[in-house]
Each structure stands twice: as C-alpha cells, then as structure tokens.
Design an enzyme around this catalytic site. Structure first.
Site, mmCIF file in Angstrom:
data_model
loop_
_atom_site.group_PDB
_atom_site.id
_atom_site.type_symbol
_atom_site.label_atom_id
_atom_site.label_comp_id
_atom_site.label_asym_id
_atom_site.label_seq_id
_atom_site.Cartn_x
_atom_site.Cartn_y
_atom_site.Cartn_z
ATOM 1 N N ILE A 179 0.860 -1.197 0.000
ATOM 2 C CA ILE A 179 0.000 0.000 0.000
ATOM 3 C C ILE A 179 0.896 1.246 0.000
ATOM 4 O O ILE A 179 1.896 1.295 0.713
ATOM 5 C CB ILE A 179 -0.941 0.014 1.225
ATOM 6 C CG1 ILE A 179 -1.828 -1.249 1.219
ATOM 7 C CG2 ILE A 179 -1.788 1.277 1.235
ATOM 8 C CD1 ILE A 179 -2.800 -1.339 2.382
ATOM 9 N N GLU A 222 1.550 -3.860 5.686
ATOM 10 C CA GLU A 222 0.653 -3.445 4.591
ATOM 11 C C GLU A 222 1.147 -4.038 3.283
ATOM 12 O O GLU A 222 0.976 -3.466 2.229
ATOM 13 C CB GLU A 222 0.542 -1.919 4.503
ATOM 14 C CG GLU A 222 1.653 -1.161 5.159
ATOM 15 C CD GLU A 222 2.858 -0.910 4.241
ATOM 16 O OE1 GLU A 222 3.861 -1.642 4.417
ATOM 17 O OE2 GLU A 222 2.783 -0.017 3.395
HETATM 18 P P1 GH3 Z 1 5.427 3.529 0.680
HETATM 19 O O1 GH3 Z 1 4.501 4.184 -0.300
HETATM 20 O O2 GH3 Z 1 6.854 3.757 0.321
HETATM 21 O O3 GH3 Z 1 5.130 2.076 0.829
HETATM 22 O O4 GH3 Z 1 5.192 4.254 2.079
HETATM 23 P P2 GH3 Z 1 4.454 3.690 3.356
HETATM 24 O O5 GH3 Z 1 4.116 4.843 4.206
HETATM 25 O O6 GH3 Z 1 3.302 2.826 2.950
HETATM 26 O O7 GH3 Z 1 5.539 2.714 3.962
HETATM 27 P P3 GH3 Z 1 6.173 2.574 5.381
HETATM 28 O O8 GH3 Z 1 6.891 1.271 5.318
HETATM 29 O O9 GH3 Z 1 6.944 3.814 5.735
HETATM 30 O O10 GH3 Z 1 4.951 2.470 6.393
HETATM 31 C C1 GH3 Z 1 4.154 1.334 6.535
HETATM 32 C C2 GH3 Z 1 3.142 1.625 7.591
HETATM 33 O O11 GH3 Z 1 2.137 0.627 7.631
HETATM 34 C C3 GH3 Z 1 3.705 1.638 8.984
HETATM 35 C C4 GH3 Z 1 2.514 1.314 9.847
HETATM 36 O O12 GH3 Z 1 1.973 2.515 10.329
HETATM 37 C C5 GH3 Z 1 1.518 0.673 8.887
HETATM 38 N N1 GH3 Z 1 1.113 -0.666 9.280
HETATM 39 C C6 GH3 Z 1 1.776 -1.825 9.139
HETATM 40 N N2 GH3 Z 1 1.048 -2.865 9.644
HETATM 41 C C7 GH3 Z 1 -0.119 -2.352 10.076
HETATM 42 C C8 GH3 Z 1 -1.292 -2.906 10.696
HETATM 43 O O13 GH3 Z 1 -1.420 -4.113 10.953
HETATM 44 N N3 GH3 Z 1 -2.301 -2.058 10.999
HETATM 45 C C9 GH3 Z 1 -2.206 -0.723 10.751
HETATM 46 N N4 GH3 Z 1 -3.233 0.049 11.057
HETATM 47 N N5 GH3 Z 1 -1.133 -0.196 10.181
HETATM 48 C C10 GH3 Z 1 -0.102 -0.960 9.857
HETATM 49 MG MG MG Z 2 3.751 1.007 1.977
#
Ligand code: GH3
Ligand code: MG
Length: 307
Positions: A179, A222
């Site tokens: 995502i 994500e």
């Molecule tokens: P990019 O477009 O480069 O992928 O940017 P990004 O912001 O999607 O990527 P980044 O890896 O910086 O952030 C991923 C975020 O996903 C961090 C966290 O807040 C969120 N996340 C991961 N797992 C979960 C989950 O199970 N539930 C929720 N609500 N958020 C999650």
């Molecule tokens: Mg991402």
C-alpha cells in the site's frame, strides 16, 4: 478466504470386506454423519484422498487383499491422509492386536461384538477432536486481521508449487504488493481506520484473480503477496493491473497521499519460466520485491515486472 461449499455433516468412511458389517455400522451412524463405504483397501485409500474425504475411518482388520493394518500404515505415510483418525473395529480382541493397531497410529479400537452406544460415543469423540484440529489448522494459516491467508500458508504453497515446477517445466509468477504511503494514512486517520483499510484492500485483492489455484495472502504489515501458478509474465501483468485498478476503484479517501486523493498500491512481479528461469523460490520472491521497489521509485500506483 476462498473455500468450497462445506458439507454440514462430518463424514465417516467404513471399511470392511463384509457388506453386512458395513450395513450394521452405517445404520448406527447414518443419521449423524455422511457415510462413505469401501470393501477393498485400494478403494478405501482412494476415498480417503478425495476432495471431501472422511473425518474418521472405521476399519476392519482382517480383509483378503489388503488388511486393515496395511491400509492404516499407508494412510499414515501419506501427508494428505495422515490426520484422518482411524478406529479399528474387529473381532480380534487380543491385546497384541490392539497394541499393533495403536502403534500404527490408530486413534481407538473397538472389539466385536460391539455396543451401539459405545460405537456412537467413540465415533463422536474422535470426530469432534478432528474438527477441532482442523479449525486450529485453518486459523494458523489465516491472517487474523484481514481473514485472508497468511504468510505461513503462502510460504507452504510457494514451496509446493516450486517443487511441482521442477517436474513439469511450467511457469510460475509471483506478485509483491504494498500500500502506498500507508504511514501517513495511519498517522492522520488513526490505527483503527488503518486496520479497516487493510481489510478492505485484502478483500478487494482476493476478488481479482480468477483461477482456483491463484493465491492472495497478507505477507505482513501493509504488504500482500500473490502466487499465480502456470501463469506467464503477461498473465501476471494482467492480474497486477487488475489489482491496482480494483484498489483505485475502492476510492478509500487518503488526503495525505502524494500519489492520489485515495488509497493506491504498487506492485512488483516476477516470473519463472524456461526462458527466464529462477534458481529458487527465494530468488523469485526477491525479484518481485526488487520490481516492487522500482514501482515505488517510479511514482507508485503502478506495476513493474522483473524483466
Ligand atoms: P510507501 O509508499 O513507500 O510504501 O510508504 P508507506 O508509508 O506505505 O511505507 P512505510 O513502510 O513507511 O509504512 C508502513 C506503515 O504501515 C507503517 C505502519 O503505520 C503501517 N502498518 C503496518 N502494519 C499495520 C497494521 O497491521 N495495521 C495498521 N493500522 N497499520 C499498519
Ligand atoms: Mg507502503
């Protein structure tokens, strides 16, 4: 998660070379269970492996072509049938025979002549245990938040497909999906909204592939992963584009994204084929991951393939 229409009753397979014995047990159990029957070992093994196979096997020991011990041994040697409990029902009532049956992995032992109430109770106990084990197995392969398959299931299926490949010389494609800018989404809309978004994205992704063999799983955070057996690079591109389009169409508002005013995904794909072979399943995964990185770098909300 995709599943075939379940039959509501548990299934019991009765194996005995004497039809009258089968009839006696079947009439005891047919009100509560779906009954399958076999008078020969080969047939029993075939039924045990069928799509909607038995949850329990009631087995005679003394049979002419293949005895109950041998059938049990073969069931326990086969990954696909190992978990089916076997109850021996037999006129042999020596301790030694009982010991042999139990040592082969049989769940229980009933001596003839039997009491109908005891047979019903023992069958019920074993079936309940089997259904509970099946449920636990299902939960352990499912992602708790999105209810689609989890990484463990995906890794198992990838290993299976990879070993199938080396025999069949077919192609296999894999997509990695992430995502876009999900961190700002969580930061601004809250973790609860983030979780809802993950669920909606997962369900939408799972609806895209059309073949029964295709598999969508949550890989973590994500990130999602898609396994496309017998699919070439062109097919993989088609599925990936369909997924990107499906998420765009969901229109989940994301005011803090630089990509679009709604949630978007990026996808990277890799294909193993005879023209472009990969050395291992791990390499295939890494190639898809590298392609995903390219899709991100190139502006997100798009697909990139490894070649
Ligand atoms: P990019 O477009 O480069 O992928 O940017 P990004 O912001 O999607 O990527 P980044 O890896 O910086 O952030 C991923 C975020 O996903 C961090 C966290 O807040 C969120 N996340 C991961 N797992 C979960 C989950 O199970 N539930 C929720 N609500 N958020 C999650
Ligand atoms: Mg991402």
């Amino acid at each position: 998660m995709r599943s075939d229409v379940p039959h509501t009753r548990a299934t019991v397979l009765i194996v005995d070379d004497q039809p009258t014995n089968i009839h006696a047990l079947a009439s005891l159990l047919k009100e509560d269970y779906r009954i399958l029957t076999a008078t020969r070992g080969e047939k029993a093994l075939e039924l045990a492996q069928a799509e909607q196979g038995p949850d329990l096997i009631l087995m005679d020991i003394v049979m002419p072509d293949m005895d109950g011990y041998e059938i049990c041994r073969r069931l326990k040697d086969n990954e696909a049938t190992r978990a089916i409990p076997v109850i021996f029902v037999t006129a042999l009532d020596h301790e030694k025979d009982e010991e042999e049956g139990l040592n082969l992995g049989a769940a229980d032992y009933i001596s003839k002549p039997f009491s109908p109430a005891v047979v019903r109770a023992r069958v019920r106990n074993q079936v309940n245990l089997k259904l509970k084990t099946d449920l636990l197995e299902k939960i352990s392969l499912q992602d708790g938040l999105t209810e689609i398959h989890n990484r463990r299931y995906f890794d198992q299926k990838l290993a299976e497909e990879w070993s199938r490949l080396s025999r069949n010389d077919q192609c296999l494609s894999l997509l990695m999906i992430d995502i876009d800018q999900f961190k700002p989404y969580n930061d601004h809309y809250g973790h609860g909204a983030g979780d809802d978004c993950l669920r909606r994205v997962a369900q939408a992704l799972e609806r895209v592939p059309v073949r029964a063999m295709d598999l969508v799983a949550r890989y973590g955070g994500e990130e999602f992963v898609v396994l496309l057996p017998e699919t070439d690079a062109q097919g993989a591109r088609h599925v990936a584009k369909g997924m990107i389009e499906a998420i765009n169409s969901l229109g989940i508002a994301h005011e803090y994204s630089d990509v679009a005013p709604h949630i978007t995904i990026s996808a990277g794909g890799a294909t193993h084929s005879t023209q472009h072979p990969k050395a291992s399943a791990e390499d295939l995964k890494e190639a898809a991951d590298t392609a995903l990185y390219q899709a991100k770098k190139n502006g997100r909300n798009q697909y990139r393939a490894d070649t």
